[in-house]
Design a protein around this motif. Sequence first.
Motif, mmCIF file in Angstrom:
data_model
loop_
_atom_site.group_PDB
_atom_site.id
_atom_site.type_symbol
_atom_site.label_atom_id
_atom_site.label_comp_id
_atom_site.label_asym_id
_atom_site.label_seq_id
_atom_site.Cartn_x
_atom_site.Cartn_y
_atom_site.Cartn_z
ATOM 1 N N TYR A 174 -4.026 4.123 -5.916
ATOM 2 C CA TYR A 174 -4.497 2.883 -4.825
ATOM 3 C C TYR A 174 -5.830 2.529 -5.536
ATOM 4 N N THR A 221 2.488 1.700 -3.306
ATOM 5 C CA THR A 221 1.545 2.021 -4.498
ATOM 6 C C THR A 221 1.091 3.604 -4.309
ATOM 7 N N VAL A 222 0.974 3.931 -3.250
ATOM 8 C CA VAL A 222 0.535 5.433 -3.106
ATOM 9 C C VAL A 222 1.886 6.081 -3.374
ATOM 10 N N ALA A 245 0.737 -1.187 0.090
ATOM 11 C CA ALA A 245 -0.097 0.044 -0.063
ATOM 12 C C ALA A 245 0.901 1.295 -0.102
#
Lengths: 173, 173
Positions: free
Chosen positions: A68, A54-55, A51
């Motif tokens: 996201y 990705t962000v 996460a």
Amino acid sequence: MWERGYEAVSPRDLLDESGAGQGSLYHHFKGKLTWRQWLFGEVSDEMCEFARETVGMDGSALDRVFRYLDVSRDGLKGCRMGRFAAESSIAEASLRKPVERYFRELQRILAGVFREAQADGEIAKRLDANELALMLITVVQGGFVVSRVYRDRNAINRATETAKSLLKSLPTR
Amino acid sequence: MWERGYEAVSPRDLLDESGAGQGSLYHHFKGKLTWRQWLFGEVSDEMCEFARETVGMDGSALDRVFRYLDVSRDGLKGCRMGRFAAESSIAEASLRKPVERYFRELQRILAGVFREAQADGEIAKRLDANELALMLITVVQGGFVVSRVYRDRNAINRATETAKSLLKSLPTR
DNA sequence: GTCTATAACGTGATAGAC
DNA sequence: GTCTATCACGTTATAGAC
């Protein structure tokens, strides 16, 4: 396990598939529970890291939220953490905690980016960043549910796309 | 069953709780599968009817959508249809069909009301009514997931509240 | 139509050889 | 540290009395 659920996978399934014998699992773990505690911890850490990656840091705040949402998801599989919520063993705290840790971290990350977006005038300030983050998480988790019910691996991706459309349509103040 | 999941409930549990003996179930049904087929059909019909009643006919179109979102939900329980999606028995078509029937009907109802809202100028016409309906369903279903993970029966209600805020904030064209 | 008793099977776990 | 063999238990389902 990802596809069938944790409860549906027996130690025997695991051992058969891995080619190991009956006793091997019980040498390394006290039993099925401690094995799953270890596994959930690993998966939770892995997904938190994913996460964060990705962000990421580059691009506008809103683009980072969209990144996201844009993760391509196979709705017929399921979230390796979220799919566990429906199982009765969620009552066991040692199993629920790593799942909760992932969701809290994900919400914290997304809320932070929403706050940046608000500071940059991309999103209206009167919306609560924490609540927006929570809602995005529900769209993804619910997307897995609906995909499985519809037998349509892309239903989830259509839902996240609609969430993007809504965020884009929002006035900036 | 609503709280523990269908797979976790054995015929014995049912019979113990109802006070009936072992054989009684097998007089009325061929087995656990046919019992659940019957049960799912009943629950599916009941929930379709509840959705129709909730959305109803009176009030503005957008208010009628909000009425669906405003249903007070106990996030620690779960959707009597949706919670089934994570179980491996979703693969069995005769069990999945009634669940799908409920979701399709719910999406159809909500999309219809969104189209009315668009005709009345309450919602921008460029948004796809079907996709908006799908997204609302995912918010509710994902709300149950997050509520259970957080052990917070109101997380789901906060998510639906945020969805309302977003819809309210939207420009009307 | 309901009951008790029980069969057949799969599960989580253990024993003990190697 | 891994293997095979096996135990105790709970599950779905059946048999047969009442």
